[in-house]
Design an enzyme around this catalytic site. Sequence first.
Site, PDB file in Angstrom:
ATOM      1  N   MET A   1       0.848  -1.207   0.000  1.00 43.65           N
ATOM      2  CA  MET A   1       0.000   0.000   0.000  1.00 43.65           C
ATOM      3  C   MET A   1       0.877   1.248   0.000  1.00 43.65           C
ATOM      4  O   MET A   1       1.873   1.292   0.709  1.00 43.65           O
ATOM      5  CB  MET A   1      -0.879  -0.001   1.254  1.00 43.65           C
TER       6      MET A   1
ATOM      7  N   SER B   1      -3.022   7.877  -7.971  1.00 44.18           N
ATOM      8  CA  SER B   1      -3.755   8.567  -6.906  1.00 44.18           C
ATOM      9  C   SER B   1      -4.814   9.528  -7.419  1.00 44.18           C
ATOM     10  O   SER B   1      -4.754   9.999  -8.556  1.00 44.18           O
ATOM     11  CB  SER B   1      -2.772   9.307  -6.000  1.00 44.18           C
TER      12      SER B   1
ATOM     13  N   ASP C   1      -0.077   5.703  -1.175  1.00 43.40           N
ATOM     14  CA  ASP C   1      -0.928   6.858  -0.859  1.00 43.40           C
ATOM     15  C   ASP C   1      -2.383   6.553  -0.473  1.00 43.40           C
ATOM     16  O   ASP C   1      -3.028   5.720  -1.114  1.00 43.40           O
ATOM     17  CB  ASP C   1      -1.072   7.781  -2.086  1.00 43.40           C
TER      18      ASP C   1
ATOM     19  N   GLU D   1       3.598  16.280  -6.008  1.00 39.93           N
ATOM     20  CA  GLU D   1       2.606  15.208  -6.059  1.00 39.93           C
ATOM     21  C   GLU D   1       1.477  15.483  -5.060  1.00 39.93           C
ATOM     22  O   GLU D   1       1.645  16.248  -4.112  1.00 39.93           O
ATOM     23  CB  GLU D   1       3.250  13.856  -5.685  1.00 39.93           C
TER      24      GLU D   1
HETATM   25  C1  FRU Z   1       2.905   9.565  -4.521  1.00 39.08           C
HETATM   26  C2  FRU Z   1       2.752   8.912  -5.878  1.00 39.08           C
HETATM   27  C3  FRU Z   1       1.712   9.649  -6.696  1.00 39.08           C
HETATM   28  C4  FRU Z   1       1.241   8.602  -7.650  1.00 39.08           C
HETATM   29  C5  FRU Z   1       1.289   7.352  -6.811  1.00 39.08           C
HETATM   30  C6  FRU Z   1       1.631   6.115  -7.574  1.00 39.08           C
HETATM   31  O1  FRU Z   1       3.415   8.722  -3.553  1.00 39.08           O
HETATM   32  O2  FRU Z   1       4.004   8.883  -6.538  1.00 39.08           O
HETATM   33  O3  FRU Z   1       2.195  10.818  -7.328  1.00 39.08           O
HETATM   34  O4  FRU Z   1      -0.049   8.852  -8.142  1.00 39.08           O
HETATM   35  O5  FRU Z   1       2.247   7.582  -5.805  1.00 39.08           O
HETATM   36  O6  FRU Z   1       1.477   4.981  -6.785  1.00 39.08           O
END
Ligand code: FRU
Length: 489
Positions: A20, A79, A22, A201
């Site tokens: 797991m 995400s 985000d 992000e």
């Molecule tokens: C942040 C991230 C996001 C991306 C996701 C991929 O931790 O890098 O930018 O959507 O994780 O798992």
Amino acid sequence: TIAKQNHRGAYHFSPRENWMNDPNGMVYFKGKYHLFYQHHPFGTTWGPMHWGHAVSRDLVAWEELPIALEPDEHGMIFSGSAVVDRRNTTGFFGEEPGLVAIFTHHAEGTGSQPPVQCQSLAYSMDEGRTWTKYEGNPVLRHDSYIDFRDPKVFWHEPSAQWVMIVACGQTVCLYRSPNLKDWTLSSEFGEGIGSHDGVWECPDLFPLPVEGAKDQSRWVMLVSIGDHPGFAEGSRTQYFIGEFDGERFIPDASSRENVRWLDYGRDNYAGVSWSDIPAEDGRRLFIGWMSNWKYANLTPTNGWRGAMTIARELRLRECNGDIVLIQQPVRELEAYRKPVVSLENVDATAAAKRLSGLRLESFEIVARVRFPDSSPGEIAFRVRAGAGEETVIGYDAAAAEIFVDRTRSGIADFHPSFACRHSAMLEEAPGQLALRIFVDRASVEVFANGGRVVMTDLIYPDHASTGIFVAADDERLRIEALDIYDLSV
Ligand code: FRU
């Protein structure tokens, strides 16, 4: 049983199995808090991303449900966020409102082709159990950014439209839409401001009242920044305070001058807030991924990997003429407390005596300490202490610093950056210190002076390391109150 596994937090969410990262799509709907999350259901390291799903009635006890979103012809599911479409702006629903997820589709690059990231929709009519992907996906592309991801969407009442904040390289873009399907660019933010020590992000944007300043409110922007080999801190989250008119975010002067960190520990990343919290509750609720891209794929758990922080309430407080973001543990955690120790007005020696022989694995310490004026001393709690192991959490009054030292916290050799001590200034502590420390099987979360400074750190002690000690280097230091609660739910 699963609940008793070594390093699986007693009161922290972690997936039953596999990877797991985000937290995604947090939304409150029909009495339940939903938590979706970046999940690789077939492996214990990052891989083809799905959205896992869990629900809770109190933000503490979580029930894991079947996987919500799987990769498809547009790629993996990165995400994003979820909202309740109360006005049926999408036309996906009838009389009854449902949930819409707004997420990033990530297609791997091939040969000389770079990867493609774009924003897509899925909707659910059964409280998030099953989802239908929108046939018009993707709904938003970008023609120049390769890193274009993590849309967070909210309804902006004054302009009666949806607003999306989405990460673009090292800025964020703001878009607006009447129906979640058609998006218009409003503005871009981030050039020449804030930290650019990594890719941007998982942004978020929301208003909050300013405590203690009547009728004042501000907008808060959260921006997580990715790991960069040049910085020991790894991935972390910054924030900006300013104003927002539905199209443009204007940062306050103080947010233009200084970078502000949400958390001074190493393990609170990609956190965003819950959508659709009822007005009568009114809280801005937050959860973060309790890890760091520096070593996230290497942490020493078995069969599963990754946990969330405890849920927190975000607030704005006026502090020496400045407005700062504070975090407090959600009050729901208090229902899980089993009182173990309750002391008033003692010195550290007396407190230490009372703690000797205590053995606790998952617990909370609440302490109020008064330092003598002339002698800036140090007070430290040593938790999860055992044979050759301890995690030290303390306050050094001379330096006016809160610190966490996990150099000898247990298994720490899986990455060179893990064993470390770090500290943060706690400026406004004129002799007074209030601490809340949450300790679990693989973490410590420290809230100093009402959440003014927060430190979240993973630790991997042996399950038998359950000693607790307190010590101070000045006899005159008073522990005005010390309460310890078992939280081994
Ligand atoms: C942040 C991230 C996001 C991306 C996701 C991929 O931790 O890098 O930018 O959507 O994780 O798992």
